[in-house]
Design a protein around this motif. Sequence first.
Motif, mmCIF file in Angstrom:
data_model
loop_
_atom_site.group_PDB
_atom_site.id
_atom_site.type_symbol
_atom_site.label_atom_id
_atom_site.label_comp_id
_atom_site.label_asym_id
_atom_site.label_seq_id
_atom_site.Cartn_x
_atom_site.Cartn_y
_atom_site.Cartn_z
ATOM 1 N N ALA A 19 1.615 -1.411 0.318
ATOM 2 C CA ALA A 19 0.109 0.083 0.135
ATOM 3 C C ALA A 19 0.508 1.177 0.207
ATOM 4 N N GLU A 20 0.833 2.578 -1.242
ATOM 5 C CA GLU A 20 1.155 3.585 -0.778
ATOM 6 C C GLU A 20 0.774 4.671 0.252
ATOM 7 N N PRO A 21 1.015 4.988 1.032
ATOM 8 C CA PRO A 21 0.118 6.407 1.454
ATOM 9 C C PRO A 21 -0.142 7.297 1.091
ATOM 10 N N ALA A 22 -1.889 8.281 1.180
ATOM 11 C CA ALA A 22 -1.984 9.029 0.127
ATOM 12 C C ALA A 22 -1.172 9.665 0.770
ATOM 13 N N LEU A 23 -0.995 10.931 -0.554
ATOM 14 C CA LEU A 23 0.259 12.564 -0.425
ATOM 15 C C LEU A 23 -0.482 13.524 -0.087
ATOM 16 N N ASP A 24 -2.223 13.590 -0.089
ATOM 17 C CA ASP A 24 -2.565 14.446 -0.280
ATOM 18 C C ASP A 24 -3.468 14.486 1.426
ATOM 19 N N ARG A 25 -2.942 13.492 2.086
ATOM 20 C CA ARG A 25 -3.823 13.890 3.702
ATOM 21 C C ARG A 25 -1.836 13.035 4.344
ATOM 22 N N PRO A 26 -2.291 13.933 5.971
ATOM 23 C CA PRO A 26 -0.962 13.155 6.358
ATOM 24 C C PRO A 26 -1.655 11.415 6.842
ATOM 25 N N ALA A 27 -1.030 10.803 7.184
ATOM 26 C CA ALA A 27 -1.080 9.068 7.815
ATOM 27 C C ALA A 27 -1.971 9.355 9.321
ATOM 28 N N GLY A 49 3.851 9.941 10.144
ATOM 29 C CA GLY A 49 4.110 9.756 8.882
ATOM 30 C C GLY A 49 5.537 9.451 8.774
ATOM 31 N N ASN A 50 6.195 9.545 9.614
ATOM 32 C CA ASN A 50 8.065 8.225 9.576
ATOM 33 C C ASN A 50 7.573 7.086 8.470
ATOM 34 N N VAL A 51 7.313 7.221 7.741
ATOM 35 C CA VAL A 51 7.249 5.791 7.327
ATOM 36 C C VAL A 51 7.835 5.895 6.144
ATOM 37 N N ALA A 109 0.485 6.254 16.384
ATOM 38 C CA ALA A 109 1.707 7.242 15.550
ATOM 39 C C ALA A 109 1.709 5.487 15.249
ATOM 40 N N ASN A 110 1.536 4.598 15.505
ATOM 41 C CA ASN A 110 2.974 3.615 15.312
ATOM 42 C C ASN A 110 1.210 2.395 13.835
ATOM 43 N N ILE A 111 0.231 2.965 14.163
ATOM 44 C CA ILE A 111 -0.569 2.145 13.228
ATOM 45 C C ILE A 111 -1.600 2.772 12.285
ATOM 46 N N ALA A 112 -0.517 3.452 12.401
ATOM 47 C CA ALA A 112 -2.126 5.118 11.626
ATOM 48 C C ALA A 112 -1.659 4.929 9.940
ATOM 49 N N ALA A 113 -0.443 4.814 9.842
ATOM 50 C CA ALA A 113 -0.356 4.771 8.198
ATOM 51 C C ALA A 113 -0.261 3.483 7.408
ATOM 52 N N TYR A 114 -0.294 1.917 8.656
ATOM 53 C CA TYR A 114 -1.122 1.371 8.506
ATOM 54 C C TYR A 114 -3.135 1.247 8.007
ATOM 55 N N GLY A 115 -3.038 1.651 8.740
ATOM 56 C CA GLY A 115 -5.165 1.872 8.766
ATOM 57 C C GLY A 115 -5.494 2.636 8.337
ATOM 58 N N GLN A 116 -4.691 3.580 7.492
ATOM 59 C CA GLN A 116 -5.379 4.587 6.448
ATOM 60 C C GLN A 116 -6.023 3.982 5.363
ATOM 61 N N PRO A 117 -6.075 2.790 4.538
ATOM 62 C CA PRO A 117 -7.132 2.955 3.228
ATOM 63 C C PRO A 117 -8.106 1.430 4.395
ATOM 64 N N PHE A 118 -7.854 1.489 5.691
ATOM 65 C CA PHE A 118 -9.200 0.739 6.242
ATOM 66 C C PHE A 118 -10.270 1.126 7.474
ATOM 67 N N LEU A 119 -9.878 2.732 6.911
ATOM 68 C CA LEU A 119 -10.674 3.556 7.759
ATOM 69 C C LEU A 119 -12.210 3.602 7.418
ATOM 70 N N ARG A 120 -12.251 3.324 6.314
ATOM 71 C CA ARG A 120 -14.416 3.498 5.843
ATOM 72 C C ARG A 120 -14.239 2.307 4.965
ATOM 73 N N HIS A 121 -15.893 1.908 5.190
ATOM 74 C CA HIS A 121 -16.058 0.353 4.832
ATOM 75 C C HIS A 121 -17.347 0.429 4.715
ATOM 76 N N HIS A 122 -17.739 0.431 3.194
ATOM 77 C CA HIS A 122 -19.346 0.452 3.124
ATOM 78 C C HIS A 122 -20.279 1.649 4.227
ATOM 79 N N GLY A 123 -19.671 2.492 4.430
ATOM 80 C CA GLY A 123 -20.396 3.207 5.099
ATOM 81 C C GLY A 123 -20.197 3.726 6.286
#
Length: 236
Positions: A19-27, A49-51, A109-123
């Motif tokens: 996964a590539e962290p989004a560039l338009d928002r912080p981790a 964001g230090n990932v 701080a340690n898990i935010a970057a890895y969870g970024q793609p999974f913060l929203r799902h089907h509402g």
Amino acid sequence: MPGLPQRDVLARPRRVLVAEPALDRPALDVNDVHAHHKRAPVHLRNIAGNVPARLILSRTRDHGISLEPIGLPEMVLDPRAGLHIAVLAAARARGAETAVMVLTQNAAANIAAYGQPFLRHHGSRLLYGLHGHIPYDHIQDLTTDCQRYRLPPAVRASFETWFLPLYSWHAKNNIDTGQLAALLTHFHRARLTAPERPHAPAGRDIQQAVEAGSTTWLTRRAGLATAVGIVPGTAS
């Protein structure tokens, strides 16, 4: 190098999930934190964001969310990402649109970057509820108090796993070990006055307070008693 045994190096390429962290928002965005207007995690942004620019989300572990259905046999999802999916799944099972996962600032701080793609799902939406450190290493010191109050094991477990995380969310800073006995007394007195059938308006007040990020009801016996009467297992 001279003197070192010669060994063959074999290249064994393997497919992995990245996964590539989004560039338009912080981790760790301020809007990812519940009640961020009360405690904005600005100091955590740089840490989160230090990932690397590309994160590997698959791991070769025995336990976890299997990635075999997507063509990665013998691999599981990185637990830092899997934790988010588990919380969202629990929220979906309960029909909740928003789930708040309570955790320490360091953990967030340690898990935010890895969870970024999974913060929203089907509402459904996942937020972090930041809290201070809980001195679980000293929980055994409360055994005498629990015996004096004749607390059943289920009630003590509710104090440790339900009330303390909520109170640490209220306190924000680390809970001192000397506070544990007083907090147990507060919890015990609240459960003694918990109504068998909480009034609907009082329950709605607690719900609205939680949604707004207010935690003062935890410090009031009447407010805590109402919540204890609502949550299964806390008053028994």
